[in-house]
Write a protein that holds these residues in place. Structure first.
Motif, PDB file in Angstrom:
ATOM      1  N   HIS A  27       0.833  -1.203   0.000  1.00 56.66           N
ATOM      2  CA  HIS A  27       0.000   0.000   0.000  1.00 56.66           C
ATOM      3  C   HIS A  27       0.866   1.250   0.000  1.00 56.66           C
ATOM      4  CE1 HIS A  27      -3.429   2.539   1.234  1.00 56.66           C
ATOM      5  NE2 HIS A  27      -4.110   1.578   0.641  1.00 56.66           N
ATOM      6  N   VAL A  62       5.334 -14.426   4.126  1.00 54.51           N
ATOM      7  CA  VAL A  62       4.077 -14.384   3.368  1.00 54.51           C
ATOM      8  C   VAL A  62       3.584 -12.946   3.292  1.00 54.51           C
ATOM      9  CG1 VAL A  62       2.790 -15.159   5.407  1.00 54.51           C
ATOM     10  CG2 VAL A  62       1.705 -15.250   3.194  1.00 54.51           C
ATOM     11  N   GLY A  66      -0.296  -6.385   1.706  1.00 54.37           N
ATOM     12  CA  GLY A  66       0.821  -5.438   1.725  1.00 54.37           C
ATOM     13  C   GLY A  66       0.461  -4.114   2.373  1.00 54.37           C
ATOM     14  N   ASN A  68       0.501  -3.505   5.687  1.00 58.89           N
ATOM     15  CA  ASN A  68       1.169  -3.243   6.970  1.00 58.89           C
ATOM     16  C   ASN A  68       2.632  -3.647   6.944  1.00 58.89           C
ATOM     17  OD1 ASN A  68       0.879  -2.214   9.610  1.00 58.89           O
ATOM     18  ND2 ASN A  68       0.947  -4.269  10.436  1.00 58.89           N
ATOM     19  N   LEU A  83      -0.615 -15.202  -1.643  1.00 55.57           N
ATOM     20  CA  LEU A  83      -1.695 -16.196  -1.651  1.00 55.57           C
ATOM     21  C   LEU A  83      -2.930 -15.733  -2.428  1.00 55.57           C
ATOM     22  CD1 LEU A  83      -1.393 -17.397   2.065  1.00 55.57           C
ATOM     23  CD2 LEU A  83      -0.277 -18.295   0.008  1.00 55.57           C
ATOM     24  N   ILE A 125     -10.453  -1.547   5.992  1.00 57.59           N
ATOM     25  CA  ILE A 125      -9.088  -2.058   6.237  1.00 57.59           C
ATOM     26  C   ILE A 125      -8.629  -2.760   4.953  1.00 57.59           C
ATOM     27  CG2 ILE A 125      -7.640  -3.559   7.656  1.00 57.59           C
ATOM     28  CD1 ILE A 125      -9.606  -3.175   9.959  1.00 57.59           C
ATOM     29  N   ALA A 127      -6.784  -5.052   3.835  1.00 54.22           N
ATOM     30  CA  ALA A 127      -6.010  -6.275   4.055  1.00 54.22           C
ATOM     31  C   ALA A 127      -6.557  -7.423   3.220  1.00 54.22           C
ATOM     32  CB  ALA A 127      -6.112  -6.670   5.534  1.00 54.22           C
ATOM     33  N   GLN A 128      -5.807  -8.518   3.184  1.00 55.02           N
ATOM     34  CA  GLN A 128      -6.374  -9.802   2.777  1.00 55.02           C
ATOM     35  C   GLN A 128      -6.796 -10.532   4.065  1.00 55.02           C
ATOM     36  OE1 GLN A 128      -3.477 -11.955   0.455  1.00 55.02           O
ATOM     37  NE2 GLN A 128      -3.824 -10.694  -1.356  1.00 55.02           N
ATOM     38  N   GLY A 131      -3.855 -11.791   6.147  1.00 55.46           N
ATOM     39  CA  GLY A 131      -3.153 -10.726   6.860  1.00 55.46           C
ATOM     40  C   GLY A 131      -3.988 -10.173   8.007  1.00 55.46           C
ATOM     41  N   MET A 135      -2.702 -10.398  11.873  1.00 51.14           N
ATOM     42  CA  MET A 135      -2.514  -9.175  12.678  1.00 51.14           C
ATOM     43  C   MET A 135      -3.664  -8.952  13.661  1.00 51.14           C
ATOM     44  SD  MET A 135       0.309  -7.778  11.595  1.00 51.14           S
ATOM     45  CE  MET A 135       0.156  -6.169  12.387  1.00 51.14           C
ATOM     46  N   THR A 139     -10.539  -2.439  15.010  1.00 49.91           N
ATOM     47  CA  THR A 139     -10.638  -1.062  15.509  1.00 49.91           C
ATOM     48  C   THR A 139     -11.097  -1.156  16.967  1.00 49.91           C
ATOM     49  OG1 THR A 139     -12.971  -0.908  14.934  1.00 49.91           O
ATOM     50  CG2 THR A 139     -11.402  -0.237  13.227  1.00 49.91           C
ATOM     51  N   ARG A 208     -14.057   6.802   9.105  1.00 48.33           N
ATOM     52  CA  ARG A 208     -12.677   6.543   8.691  1.00 48.33           C
ATOM     53  C   ARG A 208     -12.183   7.626   7.716  1.00 48.33           C
ATOM     54  NH1 ARG A 208      -9.198   2.071   8.599  1.00 48.33           N
ATOM     55  NH2 ARG A 208     -10.631   0.748   9.716  1.00 48.33           N
ATOM     56  N   VAL A 219       0.986   2.753   5.711  1.00 47.91           N
ATOM     57  CA  VAL A 219       0.922   1.369   6.219  1.00 47.91           C
ATOM     58  C   VAL A 219      -0.135   1.281   7.321  1.00 47.91           C
ATOM     59  CG1 VAL A 219       3.342   0.832   5.717  1.00 47.91           C
ATOM     60  CG2 VAL A 219       2.742   1.792   7.958  1.00 47.91           C
ATOM     61  N   TRP A 295      10.578  -5.552   6.785  1.00 44.63           N
ATOM     62  CA  TRP A 295      11.191  -6.721   6.128  1.00 44.63           C
ATOM     63  C   TRP A 295      12.518  -6.377   5.475  1.00 44.63           C
ATOM     64  CZ3 TRP A 295       7.090  -9.697   2.716  1.00 44.63           C
ATOM     65  CH2 TRP A 295       6.104 -10.229   3.555  1.00 44.63           C
TER      66      TRP A 295
HETATM   67  C1  LIG Z   1      -5.243   2.921   4.891  1.00 45.53           C
HETATM   68  C2  LIG Z   1      -4.998   1.840   5.913  1.00 45.53           C
HETATM   69  C3  LIG Z   1      -5.896   1.668   6.960  1.00 45.53           C
HETATM   70  C4  LIG Z   1      -5.681   0.675   7.918  1.00 45.53           C
HETATM   71  N1  LIG Z   1      -6.575   0.530   8.937  1.00 45.53           N
HETATM   72  C5  LIG Z   1      -6.382  -0.426   9.850  1.00 45.53           C
HETATM   73  C6  LIG Z   1      -7.306  -0.605  10.921  1.00 45.53           C
HETATM   74  O1  LIG Z   1      -8.298   0.113  11.070  1.00 45.53           O
HETATM   75  N2  LIG Z   1      -7.076  -1.619  11.808  1.00 45.53           N
HETATM   76  C7  LIG Z   1      -5.992  -2.441  11.693  1.00 45.53           C
HETATM   77  O2  LIG Z   1      -5.841  -3.351  12.518  1.00 45.53           O
HETATM   78  N3  LIG Z   1      -5.098  -2.290  10.696  1.00 45.53           N
HETATM   79  C8  LIG Z   1      -5.268  -1.318   9.778  1.00 45.53           C
HETATM   80  N4  LIG Z   1      -4.354  -1.151   8.784  1.00 45.53           N
HETATM   81  C9  LIG Z   1      -3.153  -1.995   8.736  1.00 45.53           C
HETATM   82  C10 LIG Z   1      -3.324  -3.293   7.921  1.00 45.53           C
HETATM   83  O3  LIG Z   1      -4.395  -3.189   7.004  1.00 45.53           O
HETATM   84  C11 LIG Z   1      -3.544  -4.493   8.842  1.00 45.53           C
HETATM   85  O4  LIG Z   1      -2.428  -4.692   9.691  1.00 45.53           O
HETATM   86  C12 LIG Z   1      -3.799  -5.782   8.061  1.00 45.53           C
HETATM   87  O5  LIG Z   1      -4.113  -6.806   8.968  1.00 45.53           O
HETATM   88  C13 LIG Z   1      -2.624  -6.217   7.193  1.00 45.53           C
HETATM   89  O6  LIG Z   1      -3.092  -7.207   6.329  1.00 45.53           O
HETATM   90  P1  LIG Z   1      -2.410  -7.509   4.925  1.00 45.53           P
HETATM   91  O7  LIG Z   1      -3.168  -8.611   4.302  1.00 45.53           O
HETATM   92  O8  LIG Z   1      -2.269  -6.275   4.152  1.00 45.53           O
HETATM   93  O9  LIG Z   1      -1.013  -8.062   5.414  1.00 45.53           O
HETATM   94  P2  LIG Z   1       0.455  -7.625   5.002  1.00 45.53           P
HETATM   95  O10 LIG Z   1       0.622  -6.167   5.223  1.00 45.53           O
HETATM   96  O11 LIG Z   1       0.808  -8.156   3.686  1.00 45.53           O
HETATM   97  O12 LIG Z   1       1.280  -8.431   6.109  1.00 45.53           O
HETATM   98  C14 LIG Z   1       1.213  -8.051   7.479  1.00 45.53           C
HETATM   99  C15 LIG Z   1       1.741  -9.218   8.308  1.00 45.53           C
HETATM  100  O13 LIG Z   1       0.824 -10.312   8.192  1.00 45.53           O
HETATM  101  C16 LIG Z   1       1.528 -11.462   7.731  1.00 45.53           C
HETATM  102  N5  LIG Z   1       0.622 -12.218   6.865  1.00 45.53           N
HETATM  103  C17 LIG Z   1       0.010 -11.798   5.750  1.00 45.53           C
HETATM  104  N6  LIG Z   1      -0.745 -12.796   5.225  1.00 45.53           N
HETATM  105  C18 LIG Z   1      -0.580 -13.861   6.034  1.00 45.53           C
HETATM  106  C19 LIG Z   1      -1.060 -15.197   6.027  1.00 45.53           C
HETATM  107  N7  LIG Z   1      -1.877 -15.658   5.066  1.00 45.53           N
HETATM  108  N8  LIG Z   1      -0.667 -16.033   7.023  1.00 45.53           N
HETATM  109  C20 LIG Z   1       0.165 -15.593   8.000  1.00 45.53           C
HETATM  110  N9  LIG Z   1       0.677 -14.354   8.057  1.00 45.53           N
HETATM  111  C21 LIG Z   1       0.304 -13.495   7.084  1.00 45.53           C
HETATM  112  C22 LIG Z   1       2.732 -10.927   6.972  1.00 45.53           C
HETATM  113  O14 LIG Z   1       3.754 -11.899   6.886  1.00 45.53           O
HETATM  114  C23 LIG Z   1       3.104  -9.739   7.834  1.00 45.53           C
HETATM  115  O15 LIG Z   1       3.827 -10.150   8.965  1.00 45.53           O
HETATM  116  C24 LIG Z   1      -4.542  -0.159   7.817  1.00 45.53           C
HETATM  117  C25 LIG Z   1      -3.645   0.002   6.754  1.00 45.53           C
HETATM  118  C26 LIG Z   1      -3.858   0.985   5.821  1.00 45.53           C
HETATM  119  C27 LIG Z   1      -2.878   1.158   4.681  1.00 45.53           C
END
Ligand SMILES: Cc1cc2nc3c(=O)[nH]c(=O)nc-3n(C[C@H](O)[C@H](O)[C@H](O)COP(=O)(O)OP(=O)(O)OC[C@H]3O[C@@H](n4cnc5c(N)ncnc54)[C@H](O)[C@@H]3O)c2cc1C
Length: 297
Positions: A27, A62, A66, A68, A83, A125, A127-128, A131, A135, A139, A208, A219, A295
């Motif tokens: 992101h 993994v 992307g 966080n 994935l 949020i 995320a996938q 992820g 995490m 909220t 939001r 992030v 990373w």
């Molecule tokens: C605009 C914006 C708003 C956001 N708002 C929030 C919010 O309100 N609340 C909040 O909690 N977060 C928020 N976030 C942060 C982020 O979205 C979360 O932390 C989310 O959980 C990350 O998920 P991801 O799929 O993008 O994981 P990534 O960023 O790709 O990875 C994050 C971590 O998760 C691990 N991971 C990813 N996929 C897997 C998997 N399948 N198995 C095991 N580990 C895995 C990765 O290895 C890494 O350690 C926000 C981010 C942005 C950019």
């Protein structure tokens, strides 16, 4: 040995590519390449990739949505697994099972359409599902584990197993999965009037949009909230709003968000984190802990 990965992983269905830029998959749009980039086709292929990398001593990470991660400008050694092919959503009554590569916005859209409520607190949020579980994204109003009933994961040896919710120990912004990779997650939701669900989604989104720089590259929250306080409040009170390092700036809207103005780098981001931590520490005696996963340094 890692240069042999393409050959050794020939049995894995899906793509194995060398030297793939990761910035566009984050992101924040920052970071160098992955030495190896794997896109397994199905769960068994993820397991094979994990077992193979372990046997060759190739570090494996993994990447989800992307949203966080902060990736070093020089990239990451070893393998990065994506994935995106685990993208199925299956409904069974009030239960919804989603593959780790399903994006939260598409999961939320699907639940809204069939009148299943519970995940509204995750609105916005980027995320996938994998992820979000890893995490325990959420909220103040709710977290990913609130409605989770079970997970399918692959462990560090490449064994696939099902984890019921009561075997998980999620905490604040940490699903507690250690080195297990989420393959799919099942949520138990409740039926509700689709109009009421839609209104809660819209209210969440409105809040939001008014309080976070959602249209900018970030992030999400850079630092974890310290007990009893909010990192954003401390950073703002320490006078850091709109502070810059190179192309990265502390958001003027929400001080725990650092935004990429154009061509910010990982080094810029780290320099800004260091300065913000120093100021908060010197003013409040609190050492902020990162929420962002860094990373490859
Ligand atoms: C605009 C914006 C708003 C956001 N708002 C929030 C919010 O309100 N609340 C909040 O909690 N977060 C928020 N976030 C942060 C982020 O979205 C979360 O932390 C989310 O959980 C990350 O998920 P991801 O799929 O993008 O994981 P990534 O960023 O790709 O990875 C994050 C971590 O998760 C691990 N991971 C990813 N996929 C897997 C998997 N399948 N198995 C095991 N580990 C895995 C990765 O290895 C890494 O350690 C926000 C981010 C942005 C950019």
């Amino acid at each position: 040995m890692s240069s042999d990965l393409q050959v050794v992983l020939r049995g894995m269905r899906g793509a194995v590519r060398h030297n793939v830029s990761l910035a566009a998959l984050t992101h924040l749009r920052v970071g160098g390449p992955a030495e190896w980039f794997l896109e397994p086709f199905a769960e068994e292929d993820v397991a094979l990739a994990v077992a193979t990398c372990k046997s060759l001593d190739v570090p494996l990470r993994v990447l989800g949505g992307g949203s966080n991660v902060l990736i070093a400008d020089t990239g990451v050694r070893g393998a990065v697994v994506h994935l995106g092919n685990l993208n199925r959503i299956v409904r069974d009554g009030n239960r919804i099972t989603a593959g780790a590569g399903v994006t939260l916005p598409s999961l939320l859209r699907a639940t809204k359409e069939v009148g299943l409520a519970g995940l509204e607190t995750l609105t916005g949020i980027p995320a996938q599902v994998g992820g979000a579980v890893a995490m325990n994204a959420g909220t103040r109003d709710g977290e990913t584990f609130d409605h989770l009933v079970s997970l399918t994961v692959v462990d560090a040896d490449g064994e696939i197993r099902v984890l019921p919710r009561d075997r998980c120990q999620p905490r604040y912004r940490d699903g507690g999965l250690l080195d297990q990779i989420v393959l799919q997650a099942t949520f138990d939701l409740r039926q509700d009037d689709p109009k009421a669900i839609f209104e809660r989604f819209a209210a969440s989104l409105k809040k939001r949009n008014a309080t976070q720089p959602v249209a900018q590259r970030s992030v999400g929250c850079v630092f974890r909230n310290p007990p009893g306080d909010a990192a954003g409040r401390l950073i703002e009170a320490a006078g850091c709003k709109t502070l810059k390092a190179g192309g990265i700036e502390v958001s003027g809207l929400h001080a725990n968000y650092f935004v990429n103005l154009a061509d910010g780098t990982c080094q810029d981001f780290l320099a800004l984190m260091a300065e913000v931590r120093r100021r908060v520490q010197s003013q409040f005696g609190i050492w902020l802990e990162p929420e962002v996963k860094i990373w490859g340094l």
